[in-house]
Design a protein around this motif. Structure first.
Motif, PDB file in Angstrom:
ATOM      1  N   PRO A   1      -5.860  -6.549   1.533  1.00  0.00           N
ATOM      2  CA  PRO A   1      -7.221  -7.090   1.380  1.00  0.00           C
ATOM      3  C   PRO A   1      -7.390  -8.551   1.804  1.00  0.00           C
ATOM      4  CG  PRO A   1      -6.655  -5.764  -0.519  1.00  0.00           C
ATOM      5  CD  PRO A   1      -5.392  -5.899   0.291  1.00  0.00           C
ATOM      6  N   GLU A   2      -6.290  -9.284   1.974  1.00  0.00           N
ATOM      7  CA  GLU A   2      -6.429 -10.660   2.472  1.00  0.00           C
ATOM      8  C   GLU A   2      -5.920 -10.794   3.907  1.00  0.00           C
ATOM      9  OE1 GLU A   2      -5.199 -13.681  -0.329  1.00  0.00           O
ATOM     10  OE2 GLU A   2      -6.844 -13.125  -1.682  1.00  0.00           O
ATOM     11  N   GLY A   3      -5.783  -9.657   4.596  1.00  0.00           N
ATOM     12  CA  GLY A   3      -5.444  -9.697   6.019  1.00  0.00           C
ATOM     13  C   GLY A   3      -3.962  -9.814   6.314  1.00  0.00           C
ATOM     14  N   ASN A   4      -3.109  -9.794   5.279  1.00  0.00           N
ATOM     15  CA  ASN A   4      -1.660  -9.828   5.511  1.00  0.00           C
ATOM     16  C   ASN A   4      -1.207  -8.489   6.062  1.00  0.00           C
ATOM     17  OD1 ASN A   4      -1.200 -12.445   4.097  1.00  0.00           O
ATOM     18  ND2 ASN A   4      -1.882 -11.240   2.334  1.00  0.00           N
ATOM     19  N   GLU A   5      -0.368  -8.547   7.078  1.00  0.00           N
ATOM     20  CA  GLU A   5       0.158  -7.314   7.651  1.00  0.00           C
ATOM     21  C   GLU A   5       1.266  -6.788   6.736  1.00  0.00           C
ATOM     22  OE1 GLU A   5      -0.906  -5.803  10.379  1.00  0.00           O
ATOM     23  OE2 GLU A   5       0.793  -5.012  11.493  1.00  0.00           O
ATOM     24  N   ALA A   6       1.145  -5.534   6.340  1.00  0.00           N
ATOM     25  CA  ALA A   6       2.157  -4.929   5.470  1.00  0.00           C
ATOM     26  C   ALA A   6       2.586  -3.599   6.064  1.00  0.00           C
ATOM     27  CB  ALA A   6       1.602  -4.738   4.065  1.00  0.00           C
ATOM     28  N   GLU A   7       3.782  -3.193   5.713  1.00  0.00           N
ATOM     29  CA  GLU A   7       4.354  -1.943   6.206  1.00  0.00           C
ATOM     30  C   GLU A   7       5.006  -1.231   5.021  1.00  0.00           C
ATOM     31  OE1 GLU A   7       7.625  -2.735   8.863  1.00  0.00           O
ATOM     32  OE2 GLU A   7       8.061  -0.612   9.231  1.00  0.00           O
TER      33      GLU A   7
END
Ligand SMILES: [Fe+2]
Length: 181
Positions: free
Chosen positions: A116-122
């Motif tokens: 939700p804050e634009g951090n790329e996660a995998e």
């Protein structure tokens, strides 16, 4: 491989705009627990692994805007393909999650998204194979395939790549390099 590796990655910390929103997201979607909070609420410690008191630390006071994150991505290993499927379903109900896509890195089946804050996660699980990195192949409708179909398709697709080998062989070589045999 019983021995403790000389170094293992334990946690990562990042700054957030909205602590409550980010805690809500990571506890809902990944099942993290909040283990501790600073009295003034400035930092929060989360984990989903009894080995680590915290795997994520969130700090208040992010200044980098949403399109300029200060790291590339953070990746979470989950238990199995059903866990990845369930996570994808939860992500689909999250209105602020963007850019969800699925792929294989040859050595992993992954789902990537922006939190939700634009951090790329995998989130990912291992495949049984190693292949030289970087390796990236998008897979449309990954979760429509059964585990067996996905494994067979990946196995076959990787046959074109001469660096393909069993992941466990690669792990043995790595353990040898570290003197962990
Ligand atoms: Fe990754």
């Amino acid at each position: 491989m019983q021995q403790q590796p000389p170094v293992s990655l334990s946690h990562t910390g990042f700054h957030v705009f909205d602590m409550e929103k980010m805690i809500g997201f990571y506890t809902r979607v990944f099942g993290f627990f909040v283990n501790d909070k600073a009295n003034d609420g400035r930092m929060v410690f989360l984990s989903a692994d009894p080995k680590d008191h915290h795997q994520l630390i969130m700090f208040n006071g992010r200044t980098a805007d949403k399109d300029h994150t200060h790291f590339s991505h953070v990746a979470f290993r989950v238990r199995d393909m059903d866990s990845l499927r369930a996570l994808a379903k939860r992500l689909a109900t999250e209105t602020e999650v963007r850019d969800v896509r699925t792929c294989t890195h040859g050595n992993a089946w992954s789902i990537y998204f922006k939190d939700p804050e634009g951090n790329e996660a995998e989130a990912f699980i291992d495949t049984p194979w190693h292949v030289a990195q970087p390796f990236y192949k998008p897979i449309d409708n990954m979760f429509d395939k059964t585990d067996e179909e996905l494994a067979a398709w990946t196995d076959n697709m990787l046959n074109e790549f001469p660096t393909k080998r069993p992941f466990d062989d690669w792990r043995k070589d790595m353990a040898r390099k570290l003197g962990m045999e």
